[in-house]
Enzyme design. Structure first.
Site, short mmCIF file in Angstrom:
data_model
loop_
_atom_site.label_atom_id
_atom_site.label_comp_id
_atom_site.label_asym_id
_atom_site.label_seq_id
_atom_site.Cartn_x
_atom_site.Cartn_y
_atom_site.Cartn_z
N HIS A 1 0.88 -1.18 0.00
CA HIS A 1 0.00 0.00 0.00
C HIS A 1 0.92 1.23 0.00
O HIS A 1 2.04 1.17 0.51
CB HIS A 1 -0.82 -0.07 1.30
CG HIS A 1 -1.88 0.97 1.45
ND1 HIS A 1 -1.60 2.28 1.77
CD2 HIS A 1 -3.24 0.88 1.37
CE1 HIS A 1 -2.75 2.95 1.88
NE2 HIS A 1 -3.75 2.13 1.63
N ASP B 1 3.42 -4.27 8.21
CA ASP B 1 2.17 -3.51 8.03
C ASP B 1 1.02 -4.49 8.26
O ASP B 1 0.71 -5.30 7.38
CB ASP B 1 2.15 -2.91 6.62
CG ASP B 1 0.81 -2.25 6.29
OD1 ASP B 1 -0.14 -2.38 7.10
OD2 ASP B 1 0.72 -1.62 5.23
N GLN C 1 -4.16 -4.87 7.34
CA GLN C 1 -5.16 -5.78 6.77
C GLN C 1 -5.18 -7.14 7.46
O GLN C 1 -6.08 -7.94 7.20
CB GLN C 1 -4.91 -5.98 5.27
CG GLN C 1 -5.10 -4.73 4.43
CD GLN C 1 -6.56 -4.28 4.37
OE1 GLN C 1 -7.48 -5.01 4.74
NE2 GLN C 1 -6.78 -3.06 3.91
N LYS D 1 -9.94 -0.39 10.72
CA LYS D 1 -10.07 -1.63 9.96
C LYS D 1 -10.40 -2.82 10.85
O LYS D 1 -10.54 -3.94 10.39
CB LYS D 1 -8.79 -1.91 9.18
CG LYS D 1 -8.49 -0.83 8.14
CD LYS D 1 -7.53 -1.34 7.10
CE LYS D 1 -6.92 -0.22 6.28
NZ LYS D 1 -7.87 0.48 5.43
N CYS E 1 -4.90 2.59 -3.42
CA CYS E 1 -3.64 3.08 -2.85
C CYS E 1 -2.50 2.09 -3.05
O CYS E 1 -1.63 1.94 -2.20
CB CYS E 1 -3.78 3.44 -1.37
SG CYS E 1 -4.97 4.72 -1.06
#
Lengths: 422, 142
Positions: free
Chosen positions: A136, A213, A216, A239, A378
């Site tokens: 991303h 990261d 997600q 999220k 993104c």
């Protein structure tokens, strides 16, 4: 994750989410009742259960004041609530220490914090930072900015034709010059679940620092910073059922302690004189200014709710929905799903339909009350790699039902027929 | 592409029984739009603010000097339909006439906002702005 979790009941859980009963396009003045909302844009942001919404109200109605500063009773209460939320995040990611959790506005700010603070202090020209083709922009642009500032070189782990990271190529990129390996645990476009433990182990062999990261992955799969051996992990509240504007950075204590503050201001100092300051202790050193107090408490409530549903059950349910979506979409002529085989994939279905603009598919879905996202999500370099400008993305969560997935696929098939003749 | 009066357009939309028919109508209008050649699909002609690509070029009308004629295209079929609606309203008019048009009023009458998403509405506004900018430029240049 393959052991059988007791199945969850999405219909029952949906009752905890007031927004899931809104009707799309309802216009009482015209007698238009609208259509039920089918919310399949969870990778952009999930919705919130009543308990999270109520936690925000409770803070503002019963315990709100500024934190850390006041000598009064209410400030003590507010500080306790804020730090209790930090403990919940600590437990959620299995961090060893309270002060390893820094509240940020989200994953983007967390990564920027590392790039600015750790990057500017420890990186220099000639050093290399390894990223992946799945990233991303939030885990790409901050490193490009660091490269502009100090001259580090960016290297990229490629994906193979199944949208999975090519670890042989990764090995070739690693060298004593590798300063950092920063990568996503789950792609927001293809849903690829990356081998976090394996990547970190290889990075550590060359002495590289690692950043995961987890934006997600954290809402869907366990986050275990110690089992992973990660140095930094970033996640976003919005999220994972939490409020927007709150997220967290996990940083290994020794590393955080060696880093200069990111933002300067109140709350992050020990002493200040007219011409200089000394930074405060962890974690406050990285939380300048009045923090997002109520949203932090809301994130704590979100974690409580996730623990109540159970990440194992969530993942198992999403696997079910994703498998059904794949099965149904495969029957539609011209549909191409961009992503790995099901067993390596989260509840994200990125796809294109031959000859039809992704925005047009999203528009037809929207008319049916189905919320998806169309665009580059993104992740423009990833789309360049895939050779498409945009994709349509349906992303599932535990409150989605098989019936919703079936309705989604039916509408995609309808869109295919509608646009086909043109 | 044929030029339609506001009344004709409104009647066509009113005749639609539901959203589905309106979308089909928008797509049919788009089908009649003359495509732009690739040589025109360049950055300078791109209308910013649209989530899909839209390219627009103004020409002086061959039929009536002093009047403008726009050509535009998109990679989205729905947007092509919206372009067709817009162009049927503004083409073969003088810059002064274009400036005086209440385009938003027409879109409201067609209830477009009910049938297209907000980002599409914003894109349509960007196209309208481009048309107006060009018309104004022609006015001040003349």
């Amino acid at each position: 994750m393959n052991h059988a979790a007791p199945p969850l009941d999405p219909v029952k859980l949906r009752e905890d989410f007031p927004i899931l009963s809104v009707r799309v396009g309802a216009d009482p003045a015209r007698g238009d009742e609208g259509v039920p909302l089918v919310y399949l844009d969870n990778a952009a942001t999930t919705q919130r259960p009543r308990s999270v919404i109520q936690s925000l109200v409770n803070v503002y109605e019963q315990s709100y004041s500024n934190v850390h500063r006041g000598a009064h009773w209410l400030s003590g209460l507010s500080t306790a609530g804020y730090n209790a939320a930090r403990e919940k995040v600590q437990e959620f990611v299995n961090a060893a220490h309270f002060e390893e959790i820094i509240f940020t506005r989200g994953t983007t700010e967390a990564i920027n914090l590392v790039a600015r603070s750790w990057g500017d202090r420890f990186c220099q020209a000639g050093d290399e930072i390894v990223l992946t083709e799945l990233e991303h922009h939030a885990n790409l642009v901050p490193w490009q900015q660091l490269a502009e500032r100090v001259g580090v070189k960016l290297r990229t782990i490629p994906i193979d034709d199944r949208c999975q990271l090519d670890l042989e190529q990764f090995d070739k990129l690693l060298s004593p010059r590798t300063k950092l390996v920063s990568f996503t645990a789950t792609s927001n476009v293809t849903g690829t679940i990356t081998p976090v433990v394996e990547i970190i182990a290889r990075a550590r062999r060359v002495g590289a620092v690692t950043l995961v990261d987890a934006a997600q992955s954290a809402p869907h799969l366990p986050t275990d910073v110690r089992a992973w051996g990660a140095d930094f992990v970033a996640l976003s509240g919005h999220k994972m059922l939490g409020p927007s504007g709150i997220g967290a950075l996990y940083g290994r204590r020794e590393l955080l302690a060696s880093m200069p503050p990111f933002l300067g201001g109140g709350g992050m100092i020990d002493r200040v004189w007219a011409d200089h300051f000394t930074p405060g202790d962890l974690p406050y050193r990285f939380e300048a200014g009045t923090p997002a107090i109520a949203p932090a408490v809301g994130l704590g409530a979100a974690i409580d709710y996730l623990n109540y549903v159970g990440l194992d059950a969530i993942h198992a349910h999403e696997q079910l929905l994703t498998a059904r979506a794949h099965e149904l979409l495969a029957d539609i002529p011209g549909v191409k799903i961009w992503g790995p085989p099901l067993e390596h994939k989260a509840g994200i279905v990125g796809f294109t339909l031959d000859g039809v603009h992704p925005n047009d598919i999203a528009e037809v879905l929207d008319q049916d009350g189905i919320a998806v996202r169309a665009g580059h999500h993104c992740a423009m370099p990833l789309h360049q790699r895939l050779g498409v400008e945009f994709t349509v993305r349906a992303s599932f969560y535990f409150y989605n039902t098989l019936a919703e997935v079936e309705q989604f696929a039916k509408t995609v098939a309808h869109a295919q027929r509608l646009f086909r003749k043109r | 592409m044929k030029t339609m009066t506001v009344d004709e357009l409104t009647r066509e939309f009113d005749d639609c029984a539901d959203k589905e028919e309106r979308l089909t109508l928008i797509l049919e209008l788009g089908d009649e739009l003359e495509p732009l050649g690739d040589e025109h699909k360049v950055e300078v002609n791109r209308v910013r603010g649209c989530t899909s690509n839209v390219w627009m070029i103004p020409e002086v009308s061959a039929a009536a000097p002093g009047k403008l004629r726009f050509r535009a295209d998109s990679d989205s079929q729905i947007v092509r339909g919206l372009i067709a609606i817009l162009l049927s309203l503004v083409n073969e008019r003088t810059p002064e006439e274009i400036a005086a048009l209440d385009l938003e009023g027409v879109f409201n009458r067609l209830e477009l906002a009910r049938y297209i998403s907000r980002s599409r509405s914003n894109g349509l506004s960007s196209m309208v702005q481009r048309v107006r900018d060009i018309a104004q430029h022609c006015q001040s240049a003349s």
